[in-house]
Design an enzyme around this catalytic site. Structure first.
Site, mmCIF file in Angstrom:
data_model
loop_
_atom_site.group_PDB
_atom_site.id
_atom_site.type_symbol
_atom_site.label_atom_id
_atom_site.label_comp_id
_atom_site.label_asym_id
_atom_site.label_seq_id
_atom_site.Cartn_x
_atom_site.Cartn_y
_atom_site.Cartn_z
ATOM 1 C CG ASP A 16 -36.521 -19.674 16.876
ATOM 2 O OD1 ASP A 16 -36.697 -20.383 15.866
ATOM 3 O OD2 ASP A 16 -37.057 -19.895 17.967
ATOM 4 C CG ASN A 44 -27.119 -25.002 25.307
ATOM 5 O OD1 ASN A 44 -27.671 -24.178 24.587
ATOM 6 N ND2 ASN A 44 -27.793 -25.896 26.003
ATOM 7 C CE LYS A 45 -30.512 -19.453 30.867
ATOM 8 N NZ LYS A 45 -31.775 -18.759 30.510
ATOM 9 C CD GLU A 76 -47.804 -29.511 18.048
ATOM 10 O OE1 GLU A 76 -46.761 -28.990 18.459
ATOM 11 O OE2 GLU A 76 -47.823 -30.522 17.317
ATOM 12 C CE1 TYR A 98 -35.767 -29.847 17.110
ATOM 13 C CE2 TYR A 98 -36.326 -27.772 18.144
ATOM 14 C CZ TYR A 98 -36.572 -29.103 17.951
ATOM 15 O OH TYR A 98 -37.609 -29.715 18.598
ATOM 16 N N GLY A 121 -25.352 -21.721 21.390
ATOM 17 C CA GLY A 121 -26.690 -22.308 21.455
ATOM 18 C C GLY A 121 -26.698 -23.720 20.929
ATOM 19 C CB ALA A 122 -26.739 -26.941 22.318
#
Lengths: 397, 397
Positions: free
Chosen positions: B297, B38-39, B170, B14, B11-12
């Site tokens: 996460d 990373n995907k 937001e 944060y 995973g790339a």
């Protein structure tokens, strides 16, 4: 009560707007009350709609506010939708009112003709108005976005254009230009995108010069268009189309450009029609209705060989000019003029920098034809709105 | 065969990108083999996604090519999707290959948590990636285009945002800014457009300073947002949502921002999880796996009061820094550092020129908060890509 004759013009397309502009110029003060009725408060340039439909130009460049074109001190403009034409009462029923007329000009434009092909009316989109081309543009973009979330659904990336007449050919030319941009914007592999152009007739652009047709097809094939010529669409569903030989093309996007018919309002008004078009007399009047002029896609005229003229912007504009002349003449009890179509030529664009056409008795292809097409567009803007409109809406590059 | 330790980062986001950047800086030549998986071949700035989702900014400003961030002489980058983590074999199965590791960093990011609300997983969209926000943007525009062709379908113009946490607030702020633009572009009457923000908790932004929450809701209400706070979504269907009191809101557009869970891959790998998140030790390692670090996460940490930290970019970045430090220390057999979250504050944007936030122990609202939010975004770009990235992607106005 005034006994000034009332002229009502239905529709502000090519025919209606030209009629209004010429009347505005030719009528003297208080010689007639002229009312122009249109569904939208803008006129749109139908021959330009293939660009915003593909997303290669902003829809704003294909429309002009009617208030910028007509002088509202001379012509009343009513933004409303026509519901019914009552020739016996000389009245037009609008969705929010009623207008009486002494002279009526019907220029309500055409509707897509689907020739009874099952599913086409329900599931295909068409290039016919600002709203419809915004729908096509958004629909196409949306398919790219959907594909990225469901990468097994390559049918989202298949686009089917039914009809290889002028609208179909010009639209696939633009869409073929647009696809590489969309592929970059959405990170989609270009080789997954399929763009079909399907035509039932034995040739694209039926009736056009065969050498130019071949050139055009070569240009578009190089841009990635897959042609199926001499192939009818048999059926259209939410999942795509089935064509003549039974081939199923799975797609969520079918755009039908294969035919135009007149308006259902004219049929309902009791005129004798062929596909919603009324065969008008030499003065552009409806049979047995000396006070009703029918122009543009709603009118049917035959050339010397007895073939109907195709419904084009060019003929509608010329009809508008003659129609205005004859209205003024009728009011003044002067003799009417017969309408004679003067063919200035035809040019089709094939996307950026490419086109084919016949004009001034010569054939054009490539950059020169594309340039010619632009000149025709600018000339039209000049006719309806003068230099200011040319500068505001014209495409010069 | 080399006996250089192999570090694989999954995973790339944060956490992953910060781990990679710090390792790249701290590791000596040939001290470890680092592979980042990373995907996509880009990193995206999740805290910025609400803007391209609403269409108020280009998605390109929310992503950076990974090749621009990492030094591929020092770190191998593999663009692939992780299929399985086999901790016993110390292997990661990719959709197109296999990687062995000595140390593993799991930063695969979260997935939307729908809490079992019927229909939400199937019919709601979520703000979670470049592809998903392009879908939302296109979907919203498409509804305006569809409405113009079917003017009785005002449900096309109703937009429902589920969840009034940071992402929800937001996003509605941006969408409220975008709606008048879309109304102009598509000739739609603004009063027909409805934008709902629905939150089950008794307050928007649960846990945030009440004065700021009130200010934020006032700003958004003035922009036309309709709040339903303390109201749960009971059901979602292709036709809209049904909320707590039985009210049916008809809509074709439901965007769910109400919850985040960890990754299903982690659950499938056999870790003990709570909603797909693993409670890590003080050094950010998975229980009983000294060689596996879990960040962002995917990790679960509790503050001094025993409440879990919410999954934010801020904590993920700090974890990445500690994770890289501990990996280097482990390789060098040096003591590890415990992770301690240092809260720098929180700022939420509320559309153009408006925001609320707490930073440096003070409350901010209005322009100052909006400016602070921009500074935080620019600071992040600086951290990962230095001045050149700030200049390329930063928003300064």
């Amino acid at each position: 009560m005034s006994n000034i004759p009332k002229i009502v013009i239905l529709g502000a397309g090519y025919g209606g707007i030209l009629t209004a502009l010429k009347l505005q110029k030719q009528l003297n003060y208080n010689e007639a009350d002229v009312t122009l009725v249109n569904k939208h408060d803008y006129h749109y340039i139908t021959t330009h709609l293939h660009m915003p439909a593909a997303g290669t130009d902003n829809p704003e460049n294909a429309r002009v506010n009617i208030s910028k074109l007509i002088d509202e001190f001379k012509i009343d403009f009513v933004k409303s939708t026509v519901v019914q034409i009552r020739t016996q009462d000389k009245k037009v029923i609008l969705e929010d009112g009623t207008l009486s007329y002494d002279y009526l000009v019907i220029g309500l434009g055409g509707e897509p003709e689907t020739f009874g092909i099952p599913g086409l009316a329900e599931h295909a989109m068409s290039i016919r108005s600002i709203n419809s081309v915004r729908l096509i543009r958004e629909h196409v973009e949306y398919q790219f976005a959907r594909y990225k979330r469901e990468p097994h659904r390559t049918d989202y990336l298949t686009f089917v254009v039914g009809g290889a007449g002028f609208t179909g050919i010009e639209f696939v030319g633009e869409l073929a230009d647009r696809i590489p941009q969309l592929c970059r914007a959405f990170d989609v592999d270009r080789s997954l995108v399929k763009l079909y152009n399907i035509e039932a007739a034995p040739s694209a652009l039926p009736g056009f010069d065969p050498e130019l047709v071949q050139y055009g097809m070569d240009v578009l094939t190089k841009k990635g268009v897959i042609f199926r010529i001499g192939t009818a669409i048999k059926e259209c569903s939410p999942d795509g189309v089935i064509v003549g030989d039974g081939e199923e093309i799975r797609s969520k996007t079918v755009i039908w450009t294969g035919g135009i018919r007149g308006s259902r309002l004219i049929e309902e008004a009791g005129f004798e029609t062929m596909r919603g078009r009324v065969k008008v007399d030499d003065y552009l009047r409806a049979p047995s209705h000396e006070n009703i002029y029918i122009i543009g896609d709603n009118s049917l005229m035959f050339n010397e060989e007895g073939r109907p003229y195709p419904p084009t912007a060019q003929i509608a504009m010329q009809q508008g000019v003659t129609c205005a002349h004859n209205l003024v003449a009728a009011i003044r009890s002067q003799p009417l003029k017969t309408f004679a179509f003067s063919n200035k030529g035809t040019v089709a664009s094939l996307g950026k920098g490419e086109g084919i056409g016949v004009a001034f008795g010569k054939k054009y292809m490539g950059r020169k034809a594309a340039w010619l097409k632009k000149m025709i567009d600018l000339r039209y803007l000049f006719i309806i709105g003068g230099i200011p409109l040319v500068l505001r809406k014209g495409k010069f590059f």
